[in-house]
Design a protein around this motif. Structure first.
Motif, PDB file in Angstrom:
ATOM      1  N   GLU A  89      13.889 -30.181  -8.317  1.00  0.00           N
ATOM      2  CA  GLU A  89      13.621 -30.627  -9.683  1.00  0.00           C
ATOM      3  C   GLU A  89      14.110 -29.586 -10.691  1.00  0.00           C
ATOM      4  OE1 GLU A  89       9.584 -33.102  -9.762  1.00  0.00           O
ATOM      5  OE2 GLU A  89       9.362 -31.210  -8.676  1.00  0.00           O
ATOM      6  N   ALA A  90      13.884 -28.315 -10.378  1.00  0.00           N
ATOM      7  CA  ALA A  90      14.317 -27.243 -11.272  1.00  0.00           C
ATOM      8  C   ALA A  90      15.837 -27.211 -11.393  1.00  0.00           C
ATOM      9  CB  ALA A  90      13.799 -25.896 -10.762  1.00  0.00           C
ATOM     10  N   SER A  91      16.531 -27.448 -10.281  1.00  0.00           N
ATOM     11  CA  SER A  91      17.992 -27.437 -10.300  1.00  0.00           C
ATOM     12  C   SER A  91      18.533 -28.520 -11.228  1.00  0.00           C
ATOM     13  CB  SER A  91      18.525 -27.635  -8.876  1.00  0.00           C
ATOM     14  OG  SER A  91      19.935 -27.711  -8.873  1.00  0.00           O
ATOM     15  N   VAL A  92      17.920 -29.680 -11.202  1.00  0.00           N
ATOM     16  CA  VAL A  92      18.352 -30.766 -12.086  1.00  0.00           C
ATOM     17  C   VAL A  92      18.150 -30.381 -13.550  1.00  0.00           C
ATOM     18  CG1 VAL A  92      17.870 -33.150 -12.779  1.00  0.00           C
ATOM     19  CG2 VAL A  92      17.947 -32.555 -10.354  1.00  0.00           C
ATOM     20  N   GLU A 157       9.502 -23.096 -28.561  1.00  0.00           N
ATOM     21  CA  GLU A 157       9.816 -24.424 -28.057  1.00  0.00           C
ATOM     22  C   GLU A 157      10.936 -24.381 -27.014  1.00  0.00           C
ATOM     23  OE1 GLU A 157      10.591 -27.073 -31.267  1.00  0.00           O
ATOM     24  OE2 GLU A 157       8.530 -27.000 -32.030  1.00  0.00           O
ATOM     25  N   GLN A 158      11.411 -23.174 -26.700  1.00  0.00           N
ATOM     26  CA  GLN A 158      12.436 -23.014 -25.682  1.00  0.00           C
ATOM     27  C   GLN A 158      11.901 -23.521 -24.342  1.00  0.00           C
ATOM     28  OE1 GLN A 158      15.773 -21.784 -25.454  1.00  0.00           O
ATOM     29  NE2 GLN A 158      15.469 -22.675 -23.426  1.00  0.00           N
ATOM     30  N   LYS A 159      12.705 -24.283 -23.648  1.00  0.00           N
ATOM     31  CA  LYS A 159      12.316 -24.805 -22.339  1.00  0.00           C
ATOM     32  C   LYS A 159      12.546 -23.726 -21.286  1.00  0.00           C
ATOM     33  CE  LYS A 159      13.482 -29.518 -23.700  1.00  0.00           C
ATOM     34  NZ  LYS A 159      14.351 -30.696 -23.443  1.00  0.00           N
ATOM     35  N   ILE A 160      11.475 -23.371 -20.569  1.00  0.00           N
ATOM     36  CA  ILE A 160      11.527 -22.234 -19.644  1.00  0.00           C
ATOM     37  C   ILE A 160      10.964 -22.638 -18.284  1.00  0.00           C
ATOM     38  CG2 ILE A 160      10.766 -19.869 -19.201  1.00  0.00           C
ATOM     39  CD1 ILE A 160      10.428 -19.507 -22.212  1.00  0.00           C
ATOM     40  N   ILE A 161      11.698 -22.300 -17.230  1.00  0.00           N
ATOM     41  CA  ILE A 161      11.207 -22.424 -15.857  1.00  0.00           C
ATOM     42  C   ILE A 161      10.903 -21.018 -15.353  1.00  0.00           C
ATOM     43  CG2 ILE A 161      11.734 -23.145 -13.500  1.00  0.00           C
ATOM     44  CD1 ILE A 161      13.717 -25.161 -14.691  1.00  0.00           C
ATOM     45  N   VAL A 162       9.660 -20.778 -14.948  1.00  0.00           N
ATOM     46  CA  VAL A 162       9.243 -19.463 -14.470  1.00  0.00           C
ATOM     47  C   VAL A 162       9.260 -19.476 -12.937  1.00  0.00           C
ATOM     48  CG1 VAL A 162       7.469 -17.684 -14.552  1.00  0.00           C
ATOM     49  CG2 VAL A 162       7.755 -19.254 -16.482  1.00  0.00           C
ATOM     50  N   GLY A 163       9.972 -18.520 -12.352  1.00  0.00           N
ATOM     51  CA  GLY A 163      10.080 -18.486 -10.897  1.00  0.00           C
ATOM     52  C   GLY A 163       9.884 -17.091 -10.331  1.00  0.00           C
ATOM     53  N   LEU A 188       8.006 -22.742 -10.949  1.00  0.00           N
ATOM     54  CA  LEU A 188       8.652 -23.091  -9.676  1.00  0.00           C
ATOM     55  C   LEU A 188       7.661 -22.884  -8.534  1.00  0.00           C
ATOM     56  CD1 LEU A 188      11.374 -24.103  -8.611  1.00  0.00           C
ATOM     57  CD2 LEU A 188      12.017 -21.719  -8.223  1.00  0.00           C
ATOM     58  N   ASP A 189       7.099 -23.961  -8.051  1.00  0.00           N
ATOM     59  CA  ASP A 189       6.009 -23.887  -7.085  1.00  0.00           C
ATOM     60  C   ASP A 189       6.435 -23.307  -5.737  1.00  0.00           C
ATOM     61  OD1 ASP A 189       3.242 -24.458  -6.460  1.00  0.00           O
ATOM     62  OD2 ASP A 189       3.973 -26.049  -5.158  1.00  0.00           O
ATOM     63  N   ASP A 190       7.649 -23.602  -5.295  1.00  0.00           N
ATOM     64  CA  ASP A 190       8.104 -23.070  -4.003  1.00  0.00           C
ATOM     65  C   ASP A 190       8.938 -21.806  -4.153  1.00  0.00           C
ATOM     66  OD1 ASP A 190      10.132 -24.447  -5.228  1.00  0.00           O
ATOM     67  OD2 ASP A 190      10.822 -25.493  -3.432  1.00  0.00           O
ATOM     68  N   GLY A 191       9.142 -21.348  -5.375  1.00  0.00           N
ATOM     69  CA  GLY A 191       9.805 -20.073  -5.618  1.00  0.00           C
ATOM     70  C   GLY A 191      11.259 -20.036  -5.157  1.00  0.00           C
ATOM     71  N   PHE A 192      11.820 -18.826  -5.204  1.00  0.00           N
ATOM     72  CA  PHE A 192      13.210 -18.665  -4.790  1.00  0.00           C
ATOM     73  C   PHE A 192      13.381 -18.921  -3.296  1.00  0.00           C
ATOM     74  CE2 PHE A 192      16.800 -15.951  -3.382  1.00  0.00           C
ATOM     75  CZ  PHE A 192      17.820 -16.589  -4.082  1.00  0.00           C
ATOM     76  N   ASN A 193      12.335 -18.675  -2.517  1.00  0.00           N
ATOM     77  CA  ASN A 193      12.415 -18.987  -1.088  1.00  0.00           C
ATOM     78  C   ASN A 193      12.674 -20.475  -0.885  1.00  0.00           C
ATOM     79  OD1 ASN A 193      11.839 -16.309  -0.505  1.00  0.00           O
ATOM     80  ND2 ASN A 193       9.646 -16.667  -0.307  1.00  0.00           N
ATOM     81  N   GLY A 194      11.975 -21.302  -1.657  1.00  0.00           N
ATOM     82  CA  GLY A 194      12.215 -22.739  -1.577  1.00  0.00           C
ATOM     83  C   GLY A 194      13.582 -23.126  -2.090  1.00  0.00           C
TER      84      GLY A 194
END
Length: 205
Positions: A89-92, A157-163, A188-194
Motif C-alpha cells: 500500500e505504501a509503495s502505491v 498537511e504534508q502526506k507522510i509515511i513513517v517507517g 508502515l506496519d510491516d516496516g522495511f523488513n516487510g
C-alpha cells in the motif's frame, strides 16, 4: 385366595420414581466447576458490553519508547488520524508523488540493508532517527525529533509515511506527528523488513 387378594393390589400399584435432575447426579466438584465457568462467562459478556459504552476506555498512548495504557480517557485531544498500512500500500502511495517517506531508523541500519527506493519525482525519503541507544536502552525523545521533522516538513498537511525496520518505532513516531497537528500521517506496519520481503525496490542510502 385371600393371600392373593392381599398381594395382588400391591403388585398392581405403579412404582413411583422420584425425578432426579441430571445436574444433581454430577459429582459436587464438577457441579462447582460448571458454575464457576458460567459465572466467568457472564462476567466477561457484561464487561464487554460495559466497555463498549465507555468512550476512550482501553486506548493506548505512546509516550517515549513505551506504550502507556490509559483508562477512561483519550491520550490526546487531537482525533487520531494516522493509519497503519503495509508495504505494498505504501509503495502505491509514494508512486503518486504526493507522499514523503520518513525513515526513523539509524543510519547504520540503512547502510546494512538499504532503504526503500523512491521515485525521482515527489518529496522522496527523509531520515530522522527516532530511537537512540542509551545506557538505559533504546530511548525516544519526542521533542528534538519533532523539531528536526518540522524543519523538513513545515507544512502540517504534508502526506507522510513513517517507517522503521519492523513497525515498532514508527508507531510512537507517527503518534508524535499526530499530536503535533500533522493531518496526513500513515505508518508502515510491516516496516522495511516487510518492504524487502514483498519484493519492492530497494536503494542504497
Amino acid at each position: 385366595q385371600g393371600l392373593l387378594l392381599g398381594v395382588c393390589p400391591a403388585r398392581a400399584m405403579p412404582i413411583m420414581r422420584s425425578h432426579v435432575s441430571p445436574l444433581k447426579s454430577w459429582p459436587l466438584t464438577l457441579r462447582r466447576a460448571s458454575a464457576a465457568v458460567a459465572l466467568v462467562f457472564v462476567c466477561r459478556i457484561s464487561w464487554l458490553a460495559l466497555r463498549s459504552l465507555l468512550p476512550g476506555c482501553g486506548t493506548v498512548a505512546f509516550v517515549g519508547s513505551r506504550p502507556l495504557q490509559t483508562e477512561g480517557r483519550t491520550a490526546s485531544p487531537i482525533v487520531r488520524h494516522y493509519q497503519s498500512i503495509v508495504s505494498r500500500e505504501a509503495s502505491v502511495l509514494v508512486d503518486t508523488g504526493e507522499w514523503a517517506y520518513l525513515d526513523v531508523r539509524r543510519p547504520e541500519e540503512q547502510k546494512a540493508v538499504g532503504i526503500p527506493a523512491m521515485p525521482e519525482y515527489g518529496p522522496g525519503l527523509a531520515t530522522v532517527t527516532s530511537h537512540v541507544m542509551t545506557a538505559q536502552g533504546m530511548q525516544f525523545d519526542p521533542e528534538p525529533w519533532l523539531a528536526q521533522v518540522s524543519k523538513l516538513f513545515p507544512d502540517k498537511e504534508q502526506k507522510i509515511i513513517v517507517g522503521c525496520a519492523g513497525g515498532v518505532r514508527s508507531k510512537p513516531a507517527a503518534q508524535v506527528l499526530e499530536d503535533a497537528g500533522y493531518t496526513n500521517v500513515k505508518e508502515l506496519d510491516d516496516g522495511f523488513n516487510g518492504w524487502r520481503m514483498s519484493g519492492l525496490p530497494v536503494a542504497a542510502p
